[in-house]
Design a protein around this motif. Structure first.
Motif, PDB file in Angstrom:
ATOM      1  N   CYS A  25      16.847   7.938 -25.581  1.00  0.00           N
ATOM      2  CA  CYS A  25      16.903   7.165 -24.337  1.00  0.00           C
ATOM      3  C   CYS A  25      15.493   6.962 -23.817  1.00  0.00           C
ATOM      4  O   CYS A  25      14.711   7.925 -23.745  1.00  0.00           O
ATOM      5  CB  CYS A  25      17.732   7.895 -23.277  1.00  0.00           C
ATOM      6  N   LEU A  38      16.500   1.874 -23.606  1.00  0.00           N
ATOM      7  CA  LEU A  38      17.248   2.401 -24.743  1.00  0.00           C
ATOM      8  C   LEU A  38      18.269   3.401 -24.226  1.00  0.00           C
ATOM      9  O   LEU A  38      17.941   4.256 -23.400  1.00  0.00           O
ATOM     10  CB  LEU A  38      16.324   3.092 -25.751  1.00  0.00           C
ATOM     11  N   ARG A  39      19.494   3.311 -24.754  1.00  0.00           N
ATOM     12  CA  ARG A  39      20.557   4.190 -24.288  1.00  0.00           C
ATOM     13  C   ARG A  39      21.299   4.749 -25.497  1.00  0.00           C
ATOM     14  O   ARG A  39      22.058   4.060 -26.145  1.00  0.00           O
ATOM     15  CB  ARG A  39      21.512   3.415 -23.369  1.00  0.00           C
ATOM     16  N   ASP A  40      21.014   5.994 -25.802  1.00  0.00           N
ATOM     17  CA  ASP A  40      21.747   6.722 -26.837  1.00  0.00           C
ATOM     18  C   ASP A  40      21.609   6.084 -28.213  1.00  0.00           C
ATOM     19  O   ASP A  40      22.596   5.873 -28.930  1.00  0.00           O
ATOM     20  CB  ASP A  40      23.230   6.830 -26.453  1.00  0.00           C
ATOM     21  N   VAL A  41      20.379   5.793 -28.625  1.00  0.00           N
ATOM     22  CA  VAL A  41      20.126   5.214 -29.944  1.00  0.00           C
ATOM     23  C   VAL A  41      20.071   6.330 -30.984  1.00  0.00           C
ATOM     24  O   VAL A  41      19.310   7.293 -30.830  1.00  0.00           O
ATOM     25  CB  VAL A  41      18.813   4.410 -29.955  1.00  0.00           C
ATOM     26  N   THR A  64      12.238   0.898 -29.601  1.00  0.00           N
ATOM     27  CA  THR A  64      12.658   2.030 -30.417  1.00  0.00           C
ATOM     28  C   THR A  64      11.494   2.553 -31.253  1.00  0.00           C
ATOM     29  O   THR A  64      11.228   3.762 -31.293  1.00  0.00           O
ATOM     30  CB  THR A  64      13.826   1.632 -31.346  1.00  0.00           C
ATOM     31  N   LEU A 243      21.221  -3.591 -33.011  1.00  0.00           N
ATOM     32  CA  LEU A 243      21.040  -3.213 -31.612  1.00  0.00           C
ATOM     33  C   LEU A 243      21.438  -4.361 -30.703  1.00  0.00           C
ATOM     34  O   LEU A 243      21.208  -5.534 -31.020  1.00  0.00           O
ATOM     35  CB  LEU A 243      19.578  -2.847 -31.336  1.00  0.00           C
ATOM     36  N   ARG A 247      21.528  -0.541 -27.122  1.00  0.00           N
ATOM     37  CA  ARG A 247      22.473   0.362 -27.779  1.00  0.00           C
ATOM     38  C   ARG A 247      22.675  -0.046 -29.236  1.00  0.00           C
ATOM     39  O   ARG A 247      22.558  -1.232 -29.576  1.00  0.00           O
ATOM     40  CB  ARG A 247      23.834   0.336 -27.079  1.00  0.00           C
ATOM     41  N   CYS A 301      31.537  -2.773 -22.203  1.00  0.00           N
ATOM     42  CA  CYS A 301      30.720  -3.196 -23.340  1.00  0.00           C
ATOM     43  C   CYS A 301      29.741  -4.275 -22.893  1.00  0.00           C
ATOM     44  O   CYS A 301      30.131  -5.256 -22.257  1.00  0.00           O
ATOM     45  CB  CYS A 301      31.629  -3.728 -24.448  1.00  0.00           C
ATOM     46  N   PRO A 318      32.909   1.514 -21.606  1.00  0.00           N
ATOM     47  CA  PRO A 318      32.050   1.463 -22.796  1.00  0.00           C
ATOM     48  C   PRO A 318      32.844   1.842 -24.041  1.00  0.00           C
ATOM     49  O   PRO A 318      33.583   2.828 -24.027  1.00  0.00           O
ATOM     50  CB  PRO A 318      30.957   2.493 -22.495  1.00  0.00           C
ATOM     51  N   TRP A 321      32.318   4.977 -30.510  1.00  0.00           N
ATOM     52  CA  TRP A 321      31.870   4.709 -31.872  1.00  0.00           C
ATOM     53  C   TRP A 321      33.038   4.950 -32.825  1.00  0.00           C
ATOM     54  O   TRP A 321      33.708   5.981 -32.758  1.00  0.00           O
ATOM     55  CB  TRP A 321      30.710   5.618 -32.233  1.00  0.00           C
TER      56      TRP A 321
END
Length: 345
Positions: A25, A38-41, A64, A243, A247, A301, A318, A321
């Motif tokens: 993040c 960046l969020r939870d890459v 990133t 991406l 995300r 989303c 959201p 995965w």
């Protein structure tokens, strides 16, 4: 590989990844307050593998790369979560001196704009030699000789002469090759290439990508390729990470991603470059709408406002995965069914 070697390899299990990014993040400070970019890459990169990060402009690809080397800290950014294990060492937790030893040494970086990344008042050879001497105990003469060797390695003609040129005296393709030579100065285990073909003509783009692939094979290094060019991805990547709005929305082997994408966004990207099957006079395929502003993301989303498959749940929550085919997954409530892709570009 002999039978005994294969048995030994199975017994020892698969080798750990060279790079393992988990929950990365990154937040930037703006006049309006903190802005999560960046969020939870999360992704992994094996030794000798080519991994492509793809997505529209603003998706978080370059951030990133800059976050992994903590270059965002000089631009008002800070890492707010996650880990980035490089050969078992967390890059995000290293003290500055230890990070500098890895950055430029074991990890090389090819920046997007070589003209702005290179020093305009220093000769090309001197810049490469300086990068070498930062990480290797060589004399000035030996470092200069190595710089000339590197310029020859990246196929710059008359490297002895070009080493004495300034950046403005080189063509765009030659400047990009010089940037690659500098990134390879200390024989890195990982090369990060951020849009290495931007602003180059088509012929030069093909030459640069062929050079990177050849160097990767010859030197045995891993390549993290950041690009929006899916044609390049199809030709050189082993795996793809897609991406969107900071995300990861899909990742998997390049053959699976191109043949059977799971996420509607990935499908939209592929359709936008596969034009050979369009009937004459038909409209070009497009993804409607725009990437949302990072300070005003939807509650669910981020792709939902542009997605033809979105429902009320997509707009409110959201997506989790979900794994699809082996080694392929996507963050989507309504992944595409198998067989909806087209042949690889």
């Amino acid at each position: 590989m002999t039978a005994s070697t294969r048995i030994s390899a199975v017994a020892e299990g698969p080798a750990p990844p060279l790079l393992q990014v988990s929950g990365l993040c990154t937040t930037f400070t703006t006049h309006a307050g903190p802005l999560p970019v960046l969020r939870d890459v999360s992704f992994t990169l094996a030794r000798g593998e080519t991994l492509a990060l793809v997505g529209e402009s603003g998706s978080g690809k370059s951030v990133t790369a800059a976050s992994l080397l903590r270059l965002v800290e000089a631009a008002g950014g800070r890492i707010t979560g996650g880990r980035a294990l490089f050969d078992g060492v967390d890059l995000l937790a290293l003290p500055p001196a230890a990070l500098r030893a890895i950055r430029g040494g074991r990890i090389g970086m090819v920046f997007q704009e070589p003209l702005s990344a290179l020093n305009p008042v220093q000769r090309i050879g001197a810049q490469i030699a300086e990068a070498i001497r930062l990480h290797r105990p060589l004399s000035r003469r030996a470092a200069w000789a190595r710089a000339v060797e590197l310029l020859a390695l990246v196929q710059i003609p008359a490297p002895e002469l070009r080493a004495r040129d300034y950046p403005h005296q080189l063509s765009g393709g030659q400047r990009q090759r010089a940037m690659i030579a500098m990134a390879l100065a200390c024989e890195p285990e990982l090369l990060i290439a951020d849009e290495p073909t931007t602003a180059l003509d088509v012929t030069t783009q093909a030459q640069i990508m062929a050079l990177l692939e050849d160097l990767r094979r010859r030197l045995g290094m891993a390549l993290l390729l950041i690009t929006h060019d899916l044609g390049v991805v199809a030709g050189v990547a082993d795996r793809v990470v897609v991406l969107y709005a900071g995300r990861v929305v899909e990742q998997g082997p390049v053959e699976r991603i191109f043949a059977a994408p799971l996420h509607p966004y990935t499908r939209g990207l592929l359709d936008a470059v596969r034009l050979e099957a369009l009937p004459p006079g038909s409209a070009l395929p497009e993804i409607p709408g725009l990437v949302p502003a990072l300070h005003d993301l939807p509650a669910g989303c981020a792709f939902a406002p542009r997605c033809p498959r979105a429902d009320a749940r997509c707009h409110a929550t959201p997506p989790p995965w979900r794994e699809g085919a082996p080694h392929q997954g996507a963050a989507c409530f309504h992944p595409l069914p198998a067989g909806t892709g087209r042949h690889a570009a």
